[in-house]
Design a protein around this motif. Structure first.
Motif, PDB file in Angstrom:
ATOM      1  N   GLN A   1       0.826  -1.202   0.000  1.00 57.14           N
ATOM      2  CA  GLN A   1       0.000   0.000   0.000  1.00 57.14           C
ATOM      3  C   GLN A   1       0.863   1.256   0.000  1.00 57.14           C
ATOM      4  O   GLN A   1       0.546   2.221  -0.685  1.00 57.14           O
ATOM      5  CB  GLN A   1      -0.950  -0.001   1.202  1.00 57.14           C
TER       6      GLN A   1
ATOM      7  N   SER B   1      -7.230  -1.741   4.753  1.00 59.56           N
ATOM      8  CA  SER B   1      -7.777  -2.350   5.961  1.00 59.56           C
ATOM      9  C   SER B   1      -7.272  -1.551   7.158  1.00 59.56           C
ATOM     10  O   SER B   1      -6.455  -0.644   7.006  1.00 59.56           O
ATOM     11  CB  SER B   1      -7.343  -3.813   6.062  1.00 59.56           C
TER      12      SER B   1
ATOM     13  N   ALA C   1     -16.241  10.559  -4.473  1.00 60.77           N
ATOM     14  CA  ALA C   1     -15.883   9.153  -4.652  1.00 60.77           C
ATOM     15  C   ALA C   1     -17.051   8.484  -5.362  1.00 60.77           C
ATOM     16  O   ALA C   1     -18.166   8.450  -4.832  1.00 60.77           O
ATOM     17  CB  ALA C   1     -15.604   8.486  -3.312  1.00 60.77           C
TER      18      ALA C   1
ATOM     19  N   PRO D   1      -3.776   0.732   5.656  1.00 64.12           N
ATOM     20  CA  PRO D   1      -4.652   1.696   4.972  1.00 64.12           C
ATOM     21  C   PRO D   1      -4.325   1.831   3.494  1.00 64.12           C
ATOM     22  O   PRO D   1      -3.169   1.727   3.083  1.00 64.12           O
ATOM     23  CB  PRO D   1      -4.405   2.999   5.723  1.00 64.12           C
TER      24      PRO D   1
ATOM     25  N   THR E   1     -10.893  -2.255  -4.422  1.00 65.88           N
ATOM     26  CA  THR E   1     -11.351  -1.739  -3.126  1.00 65.88           C
ATOM     27  C   THR E   1     -10.231  -1.788  -2.106  1.00 65.88           C
ATOM     28  O   THR E   1     -10.011  -0.833  -1.349  1.00 65.88           O
ATOM     29  CB  THR E   1     -12.579  -2.523  -2.628  1.00 65.88           C
ATOM     30  N   HIS E   2      -9.487  -2.865  -2.082  1.00 62.16           N
ATOM     31  CA  HIS E   2      -8.369  -2.964  -1.136  1.00 62.16           C
ATOM     32  C   HIS E   2      -7.328  -1.889  -1.422  1.00 62.16           C
ATOM     33  O   HIS E   2      -6.784  -1.274  -0.503  1.00 62.16           O
ATOM     34  CB  HIS E   2      -7.730  -4.350  -1.189  1.00 62.16           C
TER      35      HIS E   2
ATOM     36  N   MET F   1      -7.829   1.065  -2.770  1.00 64.99           N
ATOM     37  CA  MET F   1      -8.341   2.390  -2.434  1.00 64.99           C
ATOM     38  C   MET F   1      -8.647   2.546  -0.944  1.00 64.99           C
ATOM     39  O   MET F   1      -8.367   3.588  -0.366  1.00 64.99           O
ATOM     40  CB  MET F   1      -9.581   2.702  -3.268  1.00 64.99           C
ATOM     41  N   VAL F   2      -9.227   1.526  -0.325  1.00 67.46           N
ATOM     42  CA  VAL F   2      -9.659   1.629   1.075  1.00 67.46           C
ATOM     43  C   VAL F   2      -8.656   0.978   2.021  1.00 67.46           C
ATOM     44  O   VAL F   2      -8.352   1.519   3.077  1.00 67.46           O
ATOM     45  CB  VAL F   2     -11.064   1.011   1.254  1.00 67.46           C
TER      46      VAL F   2
ATOM     47  N   VAL G   1      -7.039   6.108  -0.183  1.00 64.72           N
ATOM     48  CA  VAL G   1      -7.946   7.153   0.329  1.00 64.72           C
ATOM     49  C   VAL G   1      -7.608   7.558   1.756  1.00 64.72           C
ATOM     50  O   VAL G   1      -7.452   8.755   2.043  1.00 64.72           O
ATOM     51  CB  VAL G   1      -9.421   6.728   0.175  1.00 64.72           C
ATOM     52  N   PRO G   2      -7.463   6.623   2.716  1.00 72.62           N
ATOM     53  CA  PRO G   2      -7.105   7.072   4.068  1.00 72.62           C
ATOM     54  C   PRO G   2      -5.736   7.744   4.129  1.00 72.62           C
ATOM     55  O   PRO G   2      -5.552   8.715   4.877  1.00 72.62           O
ATOM     56  CB  PRO G   2      -7.125   5.809   4.919  1.00 72.62           C
TER      57      PRO G   2
END
Length: 102
Positions: A18, A57, A89, A61, A51-52, A54-55, A64-65
């Motif tokens: 990430q 866990s 978004a 992170p 999704t993983h 962009m978002v 986006v976070p």
């Protein structure tokens, strides 16, 4: 009709950590903080990890976070500046947009 697109970076099938992926998005966030426009796009097949990416866990992170943290850190570091922040978004699936923040 043909369309030409250009990309600054593309993460391949092997993905990446990430932090490595955010290294490509970080300059875009900084550019946006300076008044520029930026877009980070996650594209791929169902189950490919969009999704993983962009978002993420809680322990890892995503884009986006990490981008949000960078924005708020910059805002906190410049209390003399008045900031106006907006975020969009959306999901595009089968030619339909869905607001992910609604």
């Amino acid at each position: 009709e043909a369309h030409r697109f250009s990309f600054d970076a593309v993460a391949g099938e092997e993905g990446g950590a990430q932090a490595d992926l955010f290294a490509h998005a970080r300059p875009l966030v900084l550019s946006a903080l300076s008044g520029g426009h930026a877009c980070v796009l996650a594209y791929g097949q169902t189950g490919s990890g969009k999704t993983h990416t962009m978002v993420g866990s809680e322990g890892c992170p995503g884009v986006v976070p990490r981008a949000s943290d960078l924005v708020w850190d910059r805002i906190d570091a410049t209390p003399q500046t008045e900031w106006h922040v907006s975020l969009t978004a959306v999901e595009l699936h089968n030619d339909l947009f869905r607001d992910l923040l609604a």
